[in-house]
Design a protein around this motif. Structure first.
Motif, short mmCIF file in Angstrom:
data_model
loop_
_atom_site.label_atom_id
_atom_site.label_comp_id
_atom_site.label_asym_id
_atom_site.label_seq_id
_atom_site.Cartn_x
_atom_site.Cartn_y
_atom_site.Cartn_z
N PHE A 101 0.83 -1.20 0.00
CA PHE A 101 0.00 0.00 0.00
C PHE A 101 0.86 1.26 0.00
N LEU A 102 1.91 1.28 0.81
CA LEU A 102 2.80 2.44 0.85
C LEU A 102 3.50 2.65 -0.49
N PHE A 139 6.65 -10.68 -1.41
CA PHE A 139 5.20 -10.69 -1.65
C PHE A 139 4.57 -9.30 -1.63
N GLY A 140 5.41 -8.26 -1.47
CA GLY A 140 4.86 -6.91 -1.45
C GLY A 140 5.46 -5.96 -2.46
N ALA A 141 6.76 -6.11 -2.77
CA ALA A 141 7.45 -5.14 -3.62
C ALA A 141 6.99 -5.19 -5.07
N HIS A 142 6.44 -6.33 -5.50
CA HIS A 142 6.01 -6.46 -6.89
C HIS A 142 4.76 -5.66 -7.20
N SER A 143 4.09 -5.14 -6.18
CA SER A 143 2.74 -4.60 -6.36
C SER A 143 2.68 -3.43 -7.33
N ILE A 144 3.76 -2.63 -7.41
CA ILE A 144 3.70 -1.46 -8.30
C ILE A 144 3.67 -1.86 -9.76
N ALA A 145 3.98 -3.13 -10.06
CA ALA A 145 3.92 -3.57 -11.46
C ALA A 145 2.49 -3.55 -11.99
#
Length: 460
Positions: free
Chosen positions: A289-290, A348-354
């Protein structure tokens, strides 16, 4: 005096004389509804993973059987996303999202009637079919309310529904499961889905930024639709679309593992209680989210400084998947504790901006009339990991000498997939170059080419 270079073409931009006034209040009301829609969407996806332990114990099923149940969600997921994408220019987004969310509620009912493996499979297949078009079609609906220059923040907020779905839903769903049994979580989600559908029907109208709504029938006849279209084979084979699909594929592999198996991994391999596991999942979602909140200002800042779209939106999504894949490979090597939790958060979180970026790069090369269909195609191919990752992990767990070894094999495979996908995205995504090439192709096409009569495009 040499002429100034013209800016790169954007195929989805309305002529300034045609552009409608921006209705801020209604646009952000629709954005809030769509973010809520995505929260429900990801809560529906994650409920099976959060209830995996109680379900496997009560129904006496193996890891492999549970993996197949989880993968059944994706049997029709990609196909429905593809088909609905092609019909999105003919059916109102208001109707599409209303029907989808209503079906989500219905999909929770079979297991409440008969608690058995077939009922779980039927419910997950129906849910997957209704959720397949959810992300691309809600993004398409959102784009109808924002002009091209204002889509960064709403796109990031729409995708952040995934993080918020886990951040908010994981503790609540876990509390329902531990306090009232796993069936209560399915029942609660059914009620929430129906309630959202009712609100959306009254407030979720289509926005004005849709080229197909800007022209009258007479204008459409005067300017054949084919002149504003690009053959799908050219769209799908351009590097930007291939790279966008690759980044979505790699990111989706991690997201699927997170929803299907991460809760079980935290409880069995890291000896966490259900509450502690839910808190860890919320932490991972908090990082996502951040990152998503920071994404829009960062992209806008780079754009104002004259940075090309390749470096502002293309490379970041590839690098995000690369970093997440690298962390995934290191998880089994780290000792239990804060270090491993940090790696889990990155993997499991850093990929989200893709996710928002791959829609932005795909939209940059697509004509407005074909955007919904292209989003459906990109989503259908980019979400195929949901069909593969859960069942493969279940097989690894059943065949390995220990569950730890099975998870290690699953993480190694995920890491390899994500690193390759990240590299492809970094190398191939070049929106300005590909938009210029597609625009040149459209200008070179003779008037009426690609049609089989007035307003009837040939199959691409």
């Amino acid at each position: 005096m040499p002429s100034q270079p013209s800016p790169p073409p954007v195929l989805d931009r309305l002529d300034p004389l045609e552009a409608p006034a921006f209705d801020r209040r209604r646009a952000w009301t629709v954005t809030a509804l769509i973010v809520t829609f995505m929260i429900i969407n990801f809560a529906d996806k994650s409920v099976l993973g959060l209830a995996a332990g109680p379900i496997m114990r009560e129904l006496d099923i193996s890891h492999g059987t549970y993996g197949l149940i989880s993968s059944s969600y994706s049997v029709l997921f990609s196909l429905s996303g593809l088909l609905v994408g092609f019909f999105s220019s003919r059916i109102s987004s208001r109707v599409l999202l209303f029907v989808m969310c209503l079906v989500w509620g219905v999909a929770q009912l079979p297991v409440l009637i008969v608690a058995a493996v077939p009922a779980l499979v039927v419910g997950r297949v129906l849910l997957g079919a209704a959720e397949g078009p959810a992300t691309p079609m809600s993004m398409h609906a959102l784009y109808k309310w924002f002009p091209a220059g204002r889509r960064g923040l709403p796109s990031a907020l729409q995708i952040s529904g995934a993080a918020l779905g886990t951040l908010v839903a994981a503790p609540l769903v876990t509390w329902l499961i531990t306090s009232f049994g796993w069936r209560s979580a399915f029942a609660a989600l059914a009620v929430v889905s129906v309630a959202w559908s009712a609100v959306w029907w009254f407030l979720g109208h289509d926005g004005p930024y849709d080229r197909t709504q800007q022209r009258s029938a007479d204008a459409a006849r005067a300017e054949p639709e084919a002149r504003g279209r690009v053959p799908y084979r050219r769209l799908l084979l351009c590097g930007t679309v291939i790279g966008s699909v690759a980044s979505a594929f790699g990111a989706q592999w991690a997201m699927t593992l997170s929803q299907a198996w991460l809760p079980s991994y935290l409880q069995t391999e890291m000896a966490m209680s259900p509450g502690a596991a839910a808190s860890t999942l919320s932490t991972v979602s908090g990082l996502s989210f951040l990152l998503l909140l920071a994404l829009s200002p960062a992209v806008d800042r780079l754009t104002r400084r004259g940075v090309s779209s390749r470096w502002s939106t293309g490379v970041p999504q590839g690098v995000a998947v690369l970093c997440a894949g690298t962390a995934m490979a290191l998880i089994p090597l780290a000792a239990p504790g804060a270090g491993r939790i940090a790696l889990i958060a990155i993997a499991f979180g850093a990929h989200s901006i893709a996710f928002p970026l791959h829609y932005m790069t795909a939209a940059a090369v697509a004509p407005g009339a074909q955007r919904g269909a292209l989003f459906g195609i990109v989503a259908a191919t980019g979400t195929l990991p949901a069909l593969l990752a859960p069942s493969l992990t279940g097989r690894f767990l059943d065949s390995a000498a220990s569950s730890g070894a099975g998870y290690a094999r699953s993480f190694a495979l995920a890491s390899a997939v994500m690193i390759v996908c990240g590299l492809v995205a970094v190398l191939l995504i070049r929106p300005a170059r590909d938009a210029a090439r597609l625009a040149a192709f459209r200008q070179a096409e003779p008037s009426g080419a690609g049609t089989s009569g007035p307003g009837k495009p040939l199959a691409q």
